[in-house]
Design a protein around this motif. Structure first.
Motif, short mmCIF file in Angstrom:
data_model
loop_
_atom_site.label_atom_id
_atom_site.label_comp_id
_atom_site.label_asym_id
_atom_site.label_seq_id
_atom_site.Cartn_x
_atom_site.Cartn_y
_atom_site.Cartn_z
N PRO A 354 0.82 -1.22 0.00
CA PRO A 354 0.00 0.00 0.00
C PRO A 354 0.85 1.27 0.00
O PRO A 354 0.44 2.30 -0.54
CB PRO A 354 -0.81 -0.12 1.30
N CYS A 355 2.05 1.20 0.62
CA CYS A 355 2.96 2.35 0.62
C CYS A 355 3.42 2.66 -0.81
O CYS A 355 3.41 3.80 -1.26
CB CYS A 355 4.18 2.07 1.49
N ILE A 356 3.84 1.60 -1.49
CA ILE A 356 4.35 1.76 -2.85
C ILE A 356 3.25 2.23 -3.80
O ILE A 356 3.50 2.99 -4.74
CB ILE A 356 4.98 0.43 -3.32
N SER A 361 1.02 9.09 -6.72
CA SER A 361 0.27 10.26 -6.24
C SER A 361 1.17 11.22 -5.48
O SER A 361 1.05 12.45 -5.60
CB SER A 361 -0.89 9.81 -5.34
N LEU A 362 2.09 10.66 -4.69
CA LEU A 362 3.01 11.51 -3.93
C LEU A 362 3.93 12.29 -4.87
O LEU A 362 4.17 13.49 -4.67
CB LEU A 362 3.84 10.63 -2.98
N LYS A 363 4.42 11.63 -5.91
CA LYS A 363 5.28 12.31 -6.90
C LYS A 363 4.55 13.48 -7.56
O LYS A 363 5.11 14.57 -7.77
CB LYS A 363 5.73 11.33 -7.98
N LYS A 364 3.28 13.22 -7.88
CA LYS A 364 2.47 14.24 -8.53
C LYS A 364 2.29 15.47 -7.64
O LYS A 364 2.42 16.62 -8.09
CB LYS A 364 1.10 13.66 -8.90
N ILE A 365 2.02 15.23 -6.36
CA ILE A 365 1.81 16.34 -5.43
C ILE A 365 3.12 17.08 -5.15
O ILE A 365 3.15 18.31 -5.04
CB ILE A 365 1.17 15.83 -4.12
N GLU A 366 4.22 16.32 -5.04
CA GLU A 366 5.53 16.95 -4.85
C GLU A 366 5.83 17.93 -6.00
O GLU A 366 6.31 19.05 -5.79
CB GLU A 366 6.62 15.89 -4.79
N LYS A 367 5.53 17.48 -7.21
CA LYS A 367 5.77 18.33 -8.39
C LYS A 367 4.87 19.56 -8.37
O LYS A 367 5.29 20.68 -8.66
CB LYS A 367 5.52 17.51 -9.66
N LYS A 392 18.35 1.10 -3.01
CA LYS A 392 18.11 0.72 -4.41
C LYS A 392 16.71 1.11 -4.86
O LYS A 392 16.52 1.56 -5.99
CB LYS A 392 18.33 -0.79 -4.58
N MET A 393 15.71 0.97 -3.97
CA MET A 393 14.35 1.31 -4.37
C MET A 393 14.19 2.81 -4.57
O MET A 393 13.49 3.26 -5.50
CB MET A 393 13.32 0.82 -3.34
N VAL A 394 14.83 3.60 -3.73
CA VAL A 394 14.78 5.06 -3.90
C VAL A 394 15.30 5.44 -5.28
O VAL A 394 14.71 6.30 -5.97
CB VAL A 394 15.61 5.77 -2.80
N GLU A 395 16.37 4.79 -5.71
CA GLU A 395 16.95 5.08 -7.01
C GLU A 395 16.09 4.52 -8.15
O GLU A 395 15.83 5.21 -9.14
CB GLU A 395 18.37 4.50 -7.09
N ARG A 396 15.65 3.28 -7.98
CA ARG A 396 14.87 2.63 -9.04
C ARG A 396 13.54 3.32 -9.28
O ARG A 396 13.11 3.49 -10.43
CB ARG A 396 14.64 1.16 -8.67
N LYS A 397 12.88 3.74 -8.20
CA LYS A 397 11.58 4.40 -8.31
C LYS A 397 11.72 5.90 -8.54
O LYS A 397 10.72 6.60 -8.72
CB LYS A 397 10.75 4.16 -7.06
N GLU A 398 12.98 6.39 -8.53
CA GLU A 398 13.26 7.83 -8.71
C GLU A 398 12.41 8.66 -7.74
O GLU A 398 11.70 9.59 -8.13
CB GLU A 398 12.99 8.24 -10.16
N LEU A 399 12.50 8.28 -6.46
CA LEU A 399 11.70 8.97 -5.45
C LEU A 399 12.22 10.37 -5.20
O LEU A 399 13.43 10.60 -5.08
CB LEU A 399 11.72 8.16 -4.14
N GLY A 400 11.29 11.31 -5.10
CA GLY A 400 11.66 12.71 -4.88
C GLY A 400 11.59 13.07 -3.42
O GLY A 400 11.54 12.22 -2.53
N GLY A 401 11.56 14.36 -3.14
CA GLY A 401 11.50 14.83 -1.76
C GLY A 401 12.76 14.46 -1.00
O GLY A 401 13.82 14.20 -1.58
N VAL A 402 12.65 14.44 0.32
CA VAL A 402 13.77 14.08 1.19
C VAL A 402 13.58 12.63 1.63
O VAL A 402 12.58 12.31 2.26
CB VAL A 402 13.82 15.02 2.42
#
Length: 457
Positions: A354-356, A361-367, A392-402
């Protein structure tokens, strides 16, 4: 006189024979289990648990006085199920590194144990992939489940020497297991097919509605019946919430509180309240309502303690802090580093589906809120051994924010202070470091944007 002595001598062997045939009220359990680091395993019976002490070579010998019935040999990661009968002797050999596949049990009538040891693996193989199973359309699912239920009974009947008590309770258990699969279908179908509006047909619950959900003795035995009871009354609460427009958390208190069997009522109430009290936006009312419907003093004490801690997390209270959490970008970060800005915190983990699901949606709001007076901070509660997976997941999913990781997973002070028992969890903090919402809307919830607009972010 000689005749009397002769008769007496004749009866002595018969008495001795009769005594030797008296059924023993204990069980001999021996064997050898390799690769047990602590040389200890737990053995649970229907009357309690004991610690099974192993010698350095893994061998053991114990006399069990817990009576005939089911037993479970287990540690934190492994388990084996048995059925032992009084007066019997059993020998087990196994390797903990491959516990189930390596286990070999010999002894007096092992049919019960062999059935229990193989039952779930067989069910798993027959049912196949859970996602595919619960994604079937309603008619195909019902047909498949009916076929599976018949095969479960056939497998039970293939063991000719099962103890009568086990055969009886297992038939009941398999029926409840079948009914539980039906009860879970609507929710799991919605989740796996991503159809939140899906509803089953009018007659789908007909078989489930014939069940007696107030059978206390069956409930005390646990197993599928207990889960079935929970599913039933949770469904009733959902229906009440929809029909009357009642808050879903209060609907559960109402439905569970009206159950006439105290054991079932109180168990469902505490199970719901332990989580729900952390999510309701009517904390005081929820707490008082729980005290009214619960009749178990220990449960009331538990919820009172949670309530008092949650009072510290209400709006405008000073937020708990985190200090020097590892930052994926390098160095460490503390909550105080964001003073002067709103902070939207996402508590998550790499293993949490559920987090993933919230990431897009989180990426969209961050932008959308880039360069606004708000920081988006994701805190992973992955364990120390999973830190590389997090990176690795932060990089693979290209997670934004902090992107941060908590210092001690679930046991981190920040996580415990916010009473986080389930994830994802979202928290909104104001520029002064005070709580706006300890249970903020998810990124996928349109209410989040409404909250941001209200705050003029």
């Amino acid at each position: 006189m000689k005749i009397k002595i002769a008769l007496l001598l004749l009866t002595l062997p018969l008495m001795s024979c009769a005594e030797s045939k008296q059924k023993k009220d204990y069980i001999i359990f021996s064997g050898k289990i390799e690769n047990v680091p602590s040389n200890k395993l737990m053995l649970g019976g229907e009357k309690g648990n004991i610690t099974l002490e192993l010698n350095d070579d893994g061998s053991f010998l114990d006399t069990l006085n817990l009576g005939e019935g089911r037993y479970v040999l287990f540690d934190s990661r492994n388990r084996l199920d048995f059925y032992f009968t009084n007066g019997s002797e059993y020998n087990l050999t196994a390797d903990l590194k491959n516990f189930k596949k390596s286990a070999k049990l010999t002894g007096t009538n092992t049919d019960g144990s062999h059935y229990l040891m193989t039952k779930f693996e067989r069910i798993k193989n027959l049912r196949g992939n859970n996602t595919e199973f619960y994604s079937l359309n309603e008619n195909d699912f019902i047909a498949k489940e009916k076929e599976l239920a018949q095969s479960y009974i056939s497998y039970l009947d293939s063991f000719p020497n099962l103890p009568k008590a086990l055969k009886k309770t297992e038939r009941e258990e398999l029926n409840y297991y079948h009914l539980l699969a039906l009860a879970k279908y609507p929710t799991l179908h919605r989740m796996f097919t991503k159809q939140p509006e899906f509803k089953v047909s009018k007659d789908f619950f007909k078989e489930l509605d014939t069940v007696n959900y107030l059978n206390e003795s069956a409930y005390n035995r646990g197993g599928s019946y207990r889960n079935l009871v929970s599913a039933h009354f949770n469904r009733k609460a959902e229906e009440l919430a929809m029909q009357e427009g009642t808050d879903k958390y209060f609907a559960k208190l109402k439905v569970f509180g009206e159950i006439p069997v105290d054991k079932i009522k109180n168990n469902l109430l505490i199970s719901a309240a332990t989580s729900d009290i952390s999510h309701t936006d009517k904390l005081d009312e929820y707490y008082q309502t729980f005290l009214t419907v619960s009749t178990e003093s220990k449960h009331k004490q538990t919820i009172q303690e949670k309530y008092e801690k949650l009072k510290l997390l209400t709006k405008d209270q000073v937020s708990p802090i985190f200090t020097d959490y590892e930052n994926h970008a390098g160095g460490t970060t503390s909550l105080s580093d964001f003073k002067g800005k709103y902070v939207y915190i996402d508590v998550w983990a790499t293993w949490c589906a559920p987090c993933i699901a919230e990431i897009p949606s989180l990426k969209k709001i961050e932008k959308q809120y880039h360069n606004k007076n708000i920081e988006f901070v994701s805190i992973s509660i992955d364990a120390e051994k999973a830190r590389e997976s997090w990176r690795k997941m932060v990089e693979r999913k290209e997670l934004g924010g902090v992107q941060l990781i908590a210092d001690n997973d679930w046991k981190s002070e920040f996580i415990k202070s916010y009473q986080i028992k389930g994830i994802p969890r979202f928290i909104l903090i104001d520029p002064k470091g005070n709580i706006v919402d300890a249970n903020a809307p998810r990124p996928s919830d349109p209410k989040l944007i409404e909250v941001f607009n209200t705050l003029n972010i």
